[in-house]
Structure formats: C-alpha cells, structure tokens
Design an enzyme around this catalytic site. Structure first.
Site, PDB file in Angstrom:
ATOM      1  N   ARG A  60       0.828  -1.217   0.000  1.00 29.92           N
ATOM      2  CA  ARG A  60       0.000   0.000   0.000  1.00 29.92           C
ATOM      3  C   ARG A  60       0.859   1.262   0.000  1.00 29.92           C
ATOM      4  NH1 ARG A  60      -2.078  -3.998   2.672  1.00 29.92           N
ATOM      5  NH2 ARG A  60      -1.023  -3.379   4.564  1.00 29.92           N
ATOM      6  N   GLU A  87       4.816  -6.693  14.315  1.00 27.76           N
ATOM      7  CA  GLU A  87       4.109  -7.028  15.554  1.00 27.76           C
ATOM      8  C   GLU A  87       3.706  -8.495  15.590  1.00 27.76           C
ATOM      9  OE1 GLU A  87       0.088  -5.158  15.794  1.00 27.76           O
ATOM     10  OE2 GLU A  87       0.611  -4.389  13.827  1.00 27.76           O
TER      11      GLU A  87
END
Length: 172
Positions: free
Chosen positions: A59, A96
């Site tokens: 993106r 993460e």
C-alpha cells in the site's frame, strides 16, 4: 470527501488472530477521499520537496506513487524479497506478528539524494526503519517518513528514534 478518515475500516484477526488490521482500501476507492488523503500527506513536504519518494510494498506503493506525482519527484519501490530484478540490497525487520525483509535496487537512488519514505500504516515501526536503513546504505539522505495512519498505542513513533521527521496524516 473531507473526512476521509471515516472510510478506514477495522478488520479483526487479520493477518493473524489478535491483530486489528486497518484497511485503507475504502479511502483508495473514493476519488475525493484519496485525493484529500494524498494532499494531507504532501502538505508538510511542499515547501522543500524530496528528490524521490520511496514507497514500501504494497500500500506504500499506491500512496508513495501518488505522493511522488503530487510533489513532482521520482518514485522508488521498496519491495519484499525476490520481487525486484537485478542486484538488490536487503534489510530484515520485526513486525508485531513476526519478521520479514525488504529490498531495494542497488542503484535506486544516487548518493546524496533527498528521499522521503512512505507507508500506509505506522504500527511498531520496523518497516519504516528497515526502509530507511536500506536507503541510507545507498548514500541517500532520508529527509523524513510519512504515513497515512499512525497506530499510536503500538509505539512505532517511539522506535523511530531518528533526526528526520516522522509525519502521520491521521492518528488512531
């Protein structure tokens, strides 16, 4: 659409259980919202635009290419391993929910080029840091980083630890 931020949707448990994914594709699908988001990202860099915008897969490609056009500068793709032809530099980083690598062509930017690093979402900061290190290894001057959305509770800005400014169009 002036409030493009209302179009960002939460997708629970993607790409793994326990992760809340912020989906920006509704912003991209709405021409007015997309234009407003890009304008918000470009605003801090208009006075002194970069020589190039480096967009992080995937993106970050969309936002970075639009931002490069808006700022009238070049675009550099920062990709996942094995996606670029020719010789590349590689840098690992932590997410993460795991780890990954980024690559850039060895000749992506000339030494001394002023480069802005762009991604869609700042979560833990590993992706931005890896892209920055790759570009600096080429001799680029990273003038800053720009993201559409910063997920403040994940502390990515705290891990940025860089003299170059980090800007976010929206804090969540």
């Amino acid at each position: 659409m002036s409030d493009w931020s209302a179009l960002i949707r939460d997708v629970p448990d993607f790409p793994k259980p326990g992760i809340m994914f912020r989906d920006i594709t509704p912003v991209l699908a709405d021409p007015a919202a997309f234009a407003a988001a890009v304008a918000a990202m470009a605003a801090p860099w208009r006075a002194t635009p970069p020589d190039a915008v480096a967009g992080i897969e995937s993106r970050g490609f969309i936002l970075g290419a639009a931002l490069a056009l808006e700022l009238r500068c070049g675009f550099v793709p920062v990709r996942k391993p094995g996606k670029l032809p020719g010789r590349t530099l590689s840098q690992g980083y932590r997410l993460e929910y795991g780890s990954d690598r980024l690559e850039v062509h060895v000749d992506a930017v000339p030494a001394g080029a002023r480069v802005l690093v762009v991604d869609d979402v700042l979560a833990t900061g590993g992706t931005l840091r890896a892209a920055t290190e790759l570009l600096r290894r080429q001799g680029a001057q990273v003038i800053g980083a720009d993201v559409l959305v910063e997920l403040v509770p994940l502390g990515g800005r705290d891990r940025w630890d860089d003299a170059a400014p980090l800007r976010a169009a929206l804090l969540m």
